[in-house]
Design an enzyme around this catalytic site. Structure first.
Site, PDB file in Angstrom:
ATOM      1  N   HIS A  57      -2.089   0.163  -9.575  1.00 33.62           N
ATOM      2  CA  HIS A  57      -2.663  -0.793  -8.619  1.00 33.62           C
ATOM      3  C   HIS A  57      -3.183  -2.054  -9.322  1.00 33.62           C
ATOM      4  CE1 HIS A  57      -4.440  -1.055  -4.335  1.00 33.62           C
ATOM      5  NE2 HIS A  57      -4.314  -2.281  -4.849  1.00 33.62           N
ATOM      6  N   ARG A  72       0.862  -1.175   0.000  1.00 35.15           N
ATOM      7  CA  ARG A  72       0.000   0.000   0.000  1.00 35.15           C
ATOM      8  C   ARG A  72       0.905   1.234   0.000  1.00 35.15           C
ATOM      9  NH1 ARG A  72      -3.601  -2.881  -1.368  1.00 35.15           N
ATOM     10  NH2 ARG A  72      -5.590  -3.269  -0.335  1.00 35.15           N
TER      11      ARG A  72
HETATM   12  P1  NAP Z   1      -1.164 -11.453   5.106  1.00 36.08           P
HETATM   13  O1  NAP Z   1      -1.252 -12.882   4.709  1.00 36.08           O
HETATM   14  O2  NAP Z   1      -2.006 -10.965   6.211  1.00 36.08           O
HETATM   15  O3  NAP Z   1       0.373 -11.165   5.417  1.00 36.08           O
HETATM   16  C1  NAP Z   1       0.782  -9.963   5.942  1.00 36.08           C
HETATM   17  C2  NAP Z   1       2.250 -10.047   6.281  1.00 36.08           C
HETATM   18  O4  NAP Z   1       2.680  -8.758   6.739  1.00 36.08           O
HETATM   19  C3  NAP Z   1       2.543 -11.044   7.419  1.00 36.08           C
HETATM   20  O5  NAP Z   1       3.776 -11.688   7.203  1.00 36.08           O
HETATM   21  C4  NAP Z   1       2.644 -10.111   8.631  1.00 36.08           C
HETATM   22  O6  NAP Z   1       3.465 -10.595   9.682  1.00 36.08           O
HETATM   23  C5  NAP Z   1       3.290  -8.905   8.005  1.00 36.08           C
HETATM   24  N1  NAP Z   1       3.056  -7.719   8.840  1.00 36.08           N
HETATM   25  C6  NAP Z   1       1.888  -7.116   9.150  1.00 36.08           C
HETATM   26  N2  NAP Z   1       2.091  -6.062   9.972  1.00 36.08           N
HETATM   27  C7  NAP Z   1       3.427  -5.999  10.185  1.00 36.08           C
HETATM   28  C8  NAP Z   1       4.260  -5.170  10.956  1.00 36.08           C
HETATM   29  N3  NAP Z   1       3.763  -4.159  11.677  1.00 36.08           N
HETATM   30  N4  NAP Z   1       5.576  -5.407  10.943  1.00 36.08           N
HETATM   31  C9  NAP Z   1       6.099  -6.428  10.231  1.00 36.08           C
HETATM   32  N5  NAP Z   1       5.364  -7.277   9.479  1.00 36.08           N
HETATM   33  C10 NAP Z   1       4.044  -7.057   9.461  1.00 36.08           C
HETATM   34  O7  NAP Z   1      -1.478 -10.502   3.849  1.00 36.08           O
HETATM   35  P2  NAP Z   1      -1.318 -10.844   2.298  1.00 36.08           P
HETATM   36  O8  NAP Z   1      -2.490 -11.630   1.821  1.00 36.08           O
HETATM   37  O9  NAP Z   1       0.037 -11.393   2.071  1.00 36.08           O
HETATM   38  O10 NAP Z   1      -1.434  -9.379   1.667  1.00 36.08           O
HETATM   39  C11 NAP Z   1      -0.519  -8.375   2.032  1.00 36.08           C
HETATM   40  C12 NAP Z   1      -0.937  -7.032   1.469  1.00 36.08           C
HETATM   41  O11 NAP Z   1      -0.701  -6.965   0.069  1.00 36.08           O
HETATM   42  C13 NAP Z   1      -2.422  -6.684   1.575  1.00 36.08           C
HETATM   43  O12 NAP Z   1      -2.764  -6.265   2.878  1.00 36.08           O
HETATM   44  C14 NAP Z   1      -2.557  -5.559   0.563  1.00 36.08           C
HETATM   45  O13 NAP Z   1      -2.257  -4.324   1.179  1.00 36.08           O
HETATM   46  C15 NAP Z   1      -1.470  -5.894  -0.465  1.00 36.08           C
HETATM   47  N6  NAP Z   1      -2.033  -6.307  -1.768  1.00 36.08           N
HETATM   48  C16 NAP Z   1      -1.779  -5.513  -2.853  1.00 36.08           C
HETATM   49  C17 NAP Z   1      -2.258  -5.900  -4.091  1.00 36.08           C
HETATM   50  C18 NAP Z   1      -1.943  -5.104  -5.311  1.00 36.08           C
HETATM   51  O14 NAP Z   1      -2.469  -5.399  -6.401  1.00 36.08           O
HETATM   52  N7  NAP Z   1      -1.098  -4.106  -5.231  1.00 36.08           N
HETATM   53  C19 NAP Z   1      -3.003  -7.091  -4.229  1.00 36.08           C
HETATM   54  C20 NAP Z   1      -3.235  -7.847  -3.091  1.00 36.08           C
HETATM   55  C21 NAP Z   1      -2.738  -7.447  -1.855  1.00 36.08           C
HETATM   56  P3  NAP Z   1       3.096 -11.940  10.479  1.00 36.08           P
HETATM   57  O15 NAP Z   1       3.466 -13.044   9.518  1.00 36.08           O
HETATM   58  O16 NAP Z   1       3.969 -11.902  11.667  1.00 36.08           O
HETATM   59  O17 NAP Z   1       1.618 -11.865  10.768  1.00 36.08           O
HETATM   60  C1  GLV Z   2      -5.584  -5.350  -3.616  1.00 41.56           C
HETATM   61  O1  GLV Z   2      -4.947  -4.351  -3.475  1.00 41.56           O
HETATM   62  C2  GLV Z   2      -5.925  -6.235  -2.553  1.00 41.56           C
HETATM   63  O2  GLV Z   2      -5.658  -5.880  -1.396  1.00 41.56           O
HETATM   64  O3  GLV Z   2      -6.481  -7.304  -2.831  1.00 41.56           O
END
Ligand code: NAP
Ligand code: GLV
Length: 305
Positions: free
Chosen positions: A270, A222
């Site tokens: 995005h 983000r």
């Molecule tokens: P997730 O499974 O919840 O994983 C989040 C990761 O971030 C976990 O490893 C978590 O640590 C870590 N984290 C969270 N807060 C933290 C902090 N304060 N300090 C250090 N590490 C921290 O989420 P995900 O499914 O992988 O998705 C991640 C993000 O990608 C989404 O929230 C979204 O913002 C972004 N995204 C972007 C797109 C795009 O098209 N640009 C698409 C999809 C998602 P722990 O392992 O210790 O819990």
């Molecule tokens: C896209 O940004 C998502 O969080 O799925």
């Protein structure tokens, strides 16, 4: 009733959800609905106030991974459960997005673009994957997969998360010191963290300066993760070779923002990873219909992800 808010894909979602949830009434915006019948909503980027009339609402399925926008709303009382998608076809796309940026750095495509513009024929020395250090910030559903994929391709991968994680062949760190160490050991850093109070401007001037000179930054998490002014300053003076940015503190990015025409910025609007509707429906149906074991996707509102 399950009501879908997914403009342009509403019909597609309804056509996938009806056979998957035969006992359910399914409708999609902008079809009018009796608000008192809506118990579940599946939505991506719903407009302000969408949920306000739904007095019986129990669960919102976020048709994406990041729930930051849902958690900022004032029409979703704490009693409503928020469930997000886990992977849903996005993890493989994140690997592609990250790999594109890593190759840009490794094969010096930025330098060759400049050389082409200047009519310069110089062959630069090739770097092997094993000599490229990739740091992944966020080792969840998406970052964990990217880390494993890149490590499997032969890159030197390290990762950082909130709590300790163990991934085969990957140096995993956590905590403040762990972040500084990860940044210092990254030629390319890939951010795929959620937007929370704790991650806001995580990459500020001091943290960006932990990166080695000539490193590159890829952000697909983000926009709020990065102090964009500090990043610009480090691109302007060439301390960072380039930034590949998919997400911004304001989206769409304002027309006069310097990122648009910065020679060291590669921008996408995005699109790093899109939800695959069939996969989203499989997860929603598994949760509503029971049976299939899948990750819970439940959000911890306190933690913010
Ligand atoms: P997730 O499974 O919840 O994983 C989040 C990761 O971030 C976990 O490893 C978590 O640590 C870590 N984290 C969270 N807060 C933290 C902090 N304060 N300090 C250090 N590490 C921290 O989420 P995900 O499914 O992988 O998705 C991640 C993000 O990608 C989404 O929230 C979204 O913002 C972004 N995204 C972007 C797109 C795009 O098209 N640009 C698409 C999809 C998602 P722990 O392992 O210790 O819990
Ligand atoms: C896209 O940004 C998502 O969080 O799925």
């Amino acid at each position: 009733m399950l009501y879908v808010y997914a403009p342009e894909q509403g019909d597609l979602y309804v056509s996938l959800l009806r056979p998957a949830l035969p006992g359910w009434r399914i409708g999609a915006w902008p079809e009018p609905v009796d608000p008192e019948t809506v118990t579940h909503v599946a939505a991506w980027a719903p407009p302000p106030g969408l949920f306000a009339p739904f007095g019986q609402l129990r669960t919102v399925f976020n048709l994406g991974a990041g729930v930051d926008a849902l958690l900022r709303r004032d029409d979703l009382p704490a009693s409503v459960e928020i469930v997000r998608l886990t992977d849903a076809g996005m993890a493989a796309q994140m690997t592609e997005y990250c790999l594109y940026g890593v190759l840009h750095w490794q094969r010096e495509m930025d330098a060759y673009r400049r050389q082409q513009a200047e009519g310069v024929w110089v062959q630069r020395q090739t770097r092997l994957r094993a000599d490229v250090r990739v740091g992944i910030l966020g080792l969840g559903e998406l970052g964990g997969r990217v880390a494993r994929d890149l490590s499997g391709m032969g890159y030197r991968v390290s990762g950082w998360s909130r709590g300790p994680r163990a991934l085969d062949g990957i140096v995993c760190r956590h905590g403040d010191d762990g972040l500084a160490e990860t940044l210092a050991a990254s030629d390319v850093v890939f951010c795929v963290l959620p937007a929370t109070a704790a991650t806001r401007h995580l990459l500020d001037a001091a943290r960006l300066d932990c990166l080695p000179e000539g490193a590159a930054l890829i952000n697909a998490g983000r926009g709020s993760l990065i102090d964009e002014a500090a990043l610009l300053a480090r691109l302007d003076d060439g301390r960072l070779r380039f930034a590949m940015l998919d997400v911004f503190s304001e989206e769409p990015l304002p027309a006069d923002h310097p990122f648009w025409c910065h020679p060291r910025v590669i921008m996408t609007p995005h699109v790093a990873a899109d939800t695959v509707p069939a996969e989203a429906v499989r997860q929603i149906a598994a949760r509503l219909g029971g049976g299939e074991a899948i990750p819970s996707g439940r959000i911890d509102r306190q933690r913010g992800y």
